[in-house]
Enzyme design. Structure first.
Site, PDB file in Angstrom:
ATOM      1  N   GLU A  76       0.850  -1.209   0.000  1.00 43.13           N
ATOM      2  CA  GLU A  76       0.000   0.000   0.000  1.00 43.13           C
ATOM      3  C   GLU A  76       0.876   1.247   0.000  1.00 43.13           C
ATOM      4  OE1 GLU A  76      -2.753   1.402  -0.290  1.00 43.13           O
ATOM      5  OE2 GLU A  76      -4.426   0.372   0.667  1.00 43.13           O
ATOM      6  N   ASP A  77       0.342   2.313  -0.544  1.00 41.04           N
ATOM      7  CA  ASP A  77       1.025   3.605  -0.482  1.00 41.04           C
ATOM      8  C   ASP A  77       0.926   4.196   0.931  1.00 41.04           C
ATOM      9  OD1 ASP A  77      -1.732   3.846  -0.711  1.00 41.04           O
ATOM     10  OD2 ASP A  77      -1.689   5.386  -2.265  1.00 41.04           O
TER      11      ASP A  77
ATOM     12  N   PHE B  78      -2.492  15.811   4.435  1.00 43.39           N
ATOM     13  CA  PHE B  78      -2.951  15.190   3.193  1.00 43.39           C
ATOM     14  C   PHE B  78      -1.769  15.159   2.246  1.00 43.39           C
ATOM     15  CE2 PHE B  78      -4.743  14.711  -0.964  1.00 43.39           C
ATOM     16  CZ  PHE B  78      -5.602  13.645  -0.749  1.00 43.39           C
TER      17      PHE B  78
ATOM     18  N   ASP C 260      -4.526   4.959   6.220  1.00 41.93           N
ATOM     19  CA  ASP C 260      -5.110   6.095   6.938  1.00 41.93           C
ATOM     20  C   ASP C 260      -6.101   5.545   7.972  1.00 41.93           C
ATOM     21  OD1 ASP C 260      -5.988   8.656   7.577  1.00 41.93           O
ATOM     22  OD2 ASP C 260      -7.186   8.917   5.785  1.00 41.93           O
TER      23      ASP C 260
ATOM     24  N   ARG D  43       0.722  12.756  -8.796  1.00 38.64           N
ATOM     25  CA  ARG D  43       1.248  11.402  -8.584  1.00 38.64           C
ATOM     26  C   ARG D  43       2.697  11.278  -9.048  1.00 38.64           C
ATOM     27  NH1 ARG D  43      -3.000   7.858  -7.306  1.00 38.64           N
ATOM     28  NH2 ARG D  43      -4.976   8.257  -8.351  1.00 38.64           N
TER      29      ARG D  43
HETATM   30  P1  5GP Z   1      -7.881   4.241   4.391  1.00 40.24           P
HETATM   31  O1  5GP Z   1      -8.499   5.419   5.082  1.00 40.24           O
HETATM   32  O2  5GP Z   1      -8.917   3.250   3.958  1.00 40.24           O
HETATM   33  O3  5GP Z   1      -6.793   3.603   5.235  1.00 40.24           O
HETATM   34  O4  5GP Z   1      -7.157   4.815   3.120  1.00 40.24           O
HETATM   35  C1  5GP Z   1      -7.696   4.637   1.852  1.00 40.24           C
HETATM   36  C2  5GP Z   1      -6.902   5.279   0.767  1.00 40.24           C
HETATM   37  O5  5GP Z   1      -7.098   6.684   0.858  1.00 40.24           O
HETATM   38  C3  5GP Z   1      -5.389   5.102   0.771  1.00 40.24           C
HETATM   39  O6  5GP Z   1      -4.949   3.870   0.246  1.00 40.24           O
HETATM   40  C4  5GP Z   1      -5.018   6.245  -0.139  1.00 40.24           C
HETATM   41  O7  5GP Z   1      -5.176   5.863  -1.479  1.00 40.24           O
HETATM   42  C5  5GP Z   1      -6.023   7.312   0.266  1.00 40.24           C
HETATM   43  N1  5GP Z   1      -5.402   8.243   1.231  1.00 40.24           N
HETATM   44  C6  5GP Z   1      -5.394   8.197   2.570  1.00 40.24           C
HETATM   45  N2  5GP Z   1      -4.679   9.217   3.093  1.00 40.24           N
HETATM   46  C7  5GP Z   1      -4.213   9.908   2.022  1.00 40.24           C
HETATM   47  C8  5GP Z   1      -3.366  11.081   1.877  1.00 40.24           C
HETATM   48  O8  5GP Z   1      -2.870  11.687   2.838  1.00 40.24           O
HETATM   49  N3  5GP Z   1      -3.115  11.478   0.606  1.00 40.24           N
HETATM   50  C9  5GP Z   1      -3.613  10.852  -0.494  1.00 40.24           C
HETATM   51  N4  5GP Z   1      -3.301  11.336  -1.692  1.00 40.24           N
HETATM   52  N5  5GP Z   1      -4.389   9.739  -0.394  1.00 40.24           N
HETATM   53  C10 5GP Z   1      -4.667   9.281   0.842  1.00 40.24           C
HETATM   54 MG    MG Z   2      -3.972   3.239  -1.565  1.00 37.50          MG
END
Ligand code: 5GP
Ligand code: MG
Length: 172
Positions: free
Chosen positions: A96-97, A149, A100, A162
């Site tokens: 995963e990148d 963010f 969150d 990106r």
């Molecule tokens: P989750 O909240 O389900 O852990 O995160 C879901 C997705 O939201 C992450 O895989 C990512 O693609 C996107 N995301 C969460 N935080 C960030 C952030 O700080 N920046 C960006 N660009 N995407 C985010």
């Molecule tokens: Mg992601």
């Protein structure tokens, strides 16, 4: 113009990725792993990570939508691209990148486990803890970032940024 506050430089990312790859190569020594990248955000991280690995790997991708499976529902997560490799009985590493809230990963883990892999581990470049809602062990973490963010190195804002080689906290 939005503000871009530097969070991780190109050099810091390179170091984190190399360290992760070294640990993964030690832990999976002589074992073949199916690496699963979560599109789109993880595409650059995955591409860099696998080039540092010294273990045999197969690579596949999934894509998740956080807007649900149809346009009316939101807040639910939907798989919009399924795996192409059969992971039954295989060792799986999810790449995963950024993690969150953890909701999308929780959904993905359930989906993967239904296919009965031998093992599933998690690797994320960034562990963003501010809004974490679901608790699980993240086996490999590149860097912990408390908040913000983030954009760059695969991470987007409305499909922009990106391609940036470093990671920034975007202030709109
Ligand atoms: P989750 O909240 O389900 O852990 O995160 C879901 C997705 O939201 C992450 O895989 C990512 O693609 C996107 N995301 C969460 N935080 C960030 C952030 O700080 N920046 C960006 N660009 N995407 C985010
Ligand atoms: Mg992601």
């Amino acid at each position: 113009m939005p503000d871009f506050n530097p969070v991780l430089s190109k050099e810091e990312i390179e170091k984190a990725v190399a360290e992760l790859a070294q640990q993964i190569s030690i832990d999976y020594h002589n074992r073949e792993v199916v690496i699963i990248g979560v599109l789109k955000g993880a595409f650059i991280f995955l591409a860099d990570l696998v080039r540092y690995l010294s273990i045999p790997v197969q690579i596949d991708f999934v894509r998740l939508s956080s807007y649900g499976c149809n346009t009316e529902t939101s807040g639910s997560i939907c798989l919009t691209k399924e795996l192409e490799i059969d992971i039954t009985g295989r060792e799986v590493l999810v790449v995963e990148d950024i993690i969150d809230t953890g909701l999308s990963l929780e959904f993905l883990l359930e989906h993967l486990k239904s296919k009965e892999p031998k093992s599933v581990r998690l690797c994320t470049l960034i562990d963003k803890r501010e809004r974490r809602d679901r608790q699980f062990i993240i086996d490999y973490v590149g860097r912990i970032v408390e908040q913000g963010f983030l954009v760059g190195y695969g991470l987007d804002y409305a499909e922009q940024y990106r391609h940036l080689p470093a990671i920034y906290d975007l202030k709109l």
